[in-house]
Design a protein around this motif. Sequence first.
Motif, PDB file in Angstrom:
ATOM      1  N   SER A 165      41.226  28.591  30.415  1.00 40.68           N
ATOM      2  CA  SER A 165      41.954  27.329  30.346  1.00 40.68           C
ATOM      3  C   SER A 165      41.422  26.318  31.355  1.00 40.68           C
ATOM      4  N   ILE A 166      41.175  26.757  32.573  1.00 38.13           N
ATOM      5  CA  ILE A 166      40.624  25.855  33.594  1.00 38.13           C
ATOM      6  C   ILE A 166      39.245  25.366  33.159  1.00 38.13           C
ATOM      7  N   GLY A 167      38.455  26.269  32.596  1.00 38.41           N
ATOM      8  CA  GLY A 167      37.133  25.870  32.099  1.00 38.41           C
ATOM      9  C   GLY A 167      37.224  24.807  31.020  1.00 38.41           C
ATOM     10  N   ARG A 168      38.147  24.976  30.091  1.00 38.62           N
ATOM     11  CA  ARG A 168      38.309  23.981  29.019  1.00 38.62           C
ATOM     12  C   ARG A 168      38.828  22.660  29.578  1.00 38.62           C
ATOM     13  N   GLU A 169      39.808  22.757  30.467  1.00 40.17           N
ATOM     14  CA  GLU A 169      40.402  21.554  31.053  1.00 40.17           C
ATOM     15  C   GLU A 169      39.352  20.705  31.764  1.00 40.17           C
ATOM     16  N   HIS A 170      38.435  21.347  32.439  1.00 39.35           N
ATOM     17  CA  HIS A 170      37.418  20.630  33.198  1.00 39.35           C
ATOM     18  C   HIS A 170      36.109  20.455  32.434  1.00 39.35           C
ATOM     19  N   LYS A 171      36.111  20.857  31.163  1.00 43.30           N
ATOM     20  CA  LYS A 171      34.953  20.677  30.279  1.00 43.30           C
ATOM     21  C   LYS A 171      33.663  21.190  30.925  1.00 43.30           C
ATOM     22  N   ILE A 172      33.707  22.449  31.338  1.00 44.31           N
ATOM     23  CA  ILE A 172      32.542  23.045  31.991  1.00 44.31           C
ATOM     24  C   ILE A 172      31.438  23.346  30.981  1.00 44.31           C
ATOM     25  N   GLN A 173      30.211  23.481  31.476  1.00 51.37           N
ATOM     26  CA  GLN A 173      29.082  23.843  30.618  1.00 51.37           C
ATOM     27  C   GLN A 173      28.909  25.352  30.539  1.00 51.37           C
ATOM     28  N   ALA A 174      29.355  26.071  31.571  1.00 53.59           N
ATOM     29  CA  ALA A 174      29.222  27.533  31.551  1.00 53.59           C
ATOM     30  C   ALA A 174      30.106  28.156  32.627  1.00 53.59           C
ATOM     31  N   PHE A 175      30.452  29.413  32.372  1.00 57.87           N
ATOM     32  CA  PHE A 175      31.088  30.246  33.381  1.00 57.87           C
ATOM     33  C   PHE A 175      29.972  30.999  34.096  1.00 57.87           C
ATOM     34  N   LEU A 176      30.077  31.133  35.407  1.00 53.49           N
ATOM     35  CA  LEU A 176      29.116  31.916  36.174  1.00 53.49           C
ATOM     36  C   LEU A 176      29.821  33.179  36.652  1.00 53.49           C
ATOM     37  N   GLN A 177      29.251  34.332  36.330  1.00 51.37           N
ATOM     38  CA  GLN A 177      29.880  35.619  36.579  1.00 51.37           C
ATOM     39  C   GLN A 177      28.923  36.486  37.388  1.00 51.37           C
ATOM     40  N   PRO A 178      29.255  36.791  38.669  1.00 48.45           N
ATOM     41  CA  PRO A 178      28.306  37.448  39.561  1.00 48.45           C
ATOM     42  C   PRO A 178      28.270  38.972  39.500  1.00 48.45           C
ATOM     43  N   GLY A 179      28.864  39.578  38.526  1.00 50.14           N
ATOM     44  CA  GLY A 179      28.782  41.033  38.394  1.00 50.14           C
ATOM     45  C   GLY A 179      30.142  41.715  38.377  1.00 50.14           C
ATOM     46  N   ASP A 180      30.120  42.964  37.962  1.00 51.69           N
ATOM     47  CA  ASP A 180      31.326  43.786  37.836  1.00 51.69           C
ATOM     48  C   ASP A 180      32.385  43.125  36.949  1.00 51.69           C
ATOM     49  N   PHE A 181      31.938  42.630  35.826  1.00 48.16           N
ATOM     50  CA  PHE A 181      32.839  42.113  34.791  1.00 48.16           C
ATOM     51  C   PHE A 181      33.700  43.270  34.281  1.00 48.16           C
ATOM     52  N   PHE A 182      33.062  44.427  34.057  1.00 46.64           N
ATOM     53  CA  PHE A 182      33.770  45.659  33.686  1.00 46.64           C
ATOM     54  C   PHE A 182      33.788  46.601  34.886  1.00 46.64           C
ATOM     55  N   ASP A 183      34.686  47.575  34.843  1.00 52.30           N
ATOM     56  CA  ASP A 183      34.812  48.534  35.933  1.00 52.30           C
ATOM     57  C   ASP A 183      33.972  49.788  35.713  1.00 52.30           C
ATOM     58  N   SER A 184      33.352  49.891  34.548  1.00 52.47           N
ATOM     59  CA  SER A 184      32.522  51.054  34.245  1.00 52.47           C
ATOM     60  C   SER A 184      31.461  50.643  33.229  1.00 52.47           C
TER      61      SER A 184
END
Length: 145
Positions: free
Chosen positions: A36-55
Motif C-alpha cells: 500500500s505504501i508503495g502504491r501510495e508513493h508510486k514507487i518504481q520498485a521494491f528493494l529487498q535485501p534478503g531473507d524474504f523467506f525463512d527457509s
Amino acid sequence: MKFLYFGDKHERRIAPENRMDDYAQTIKAKTEEIISIGREHKIQAFLQPGDFFDSPNPGNEFVSEVASMWNGGNANDLLSKYRSGQLQPNEVLKAMNDHTPIIGVAGNHELFGNNINTIDKTAIGLLNKWGLMQFATKEKPYYFY
C-alpha cells in the motif's frame, strides 16, 4: 525515481515459538502495508535485501500464497498452470503484468547450505524464474526507463 526498501521478512507458515499474536495475520497485514505504501508513493520498485523467506523451501502452496499478495492475486492460478506444464517461466512473467517489481537478493536463510549455486532449487529462485523478484547482478543488471 522512488524505491521502497524492506527486508528480512522471513516469510514462514508456522509462527515462531514465542509469538502470541495471530502470526499469519500480522505478517499479511505488514505485507499489505508495504504494498500500500508503495502504491501510495508510486514507487518504481521494491528493494529487498534478503531473507524474504525463512527457509529455502517453505512449500509450493505457501510460496503461491505469498506471491499472490505481491502480484495482485493470480499466483495460485499461475502456479497450477506452471506445474502442469501449461505455462513456461516467460509466460508466467507476462501474466504477472500488474505488479511493482521487487529487486532482491537471496539471503542465507533462503539457500541450501548457504550455497548460492542452490538458488534455482529454492522458493526465492522460483520467484525469480516467475519474474516476481529480480536479482540484479553485475552480469545481469536491472534497468529502469
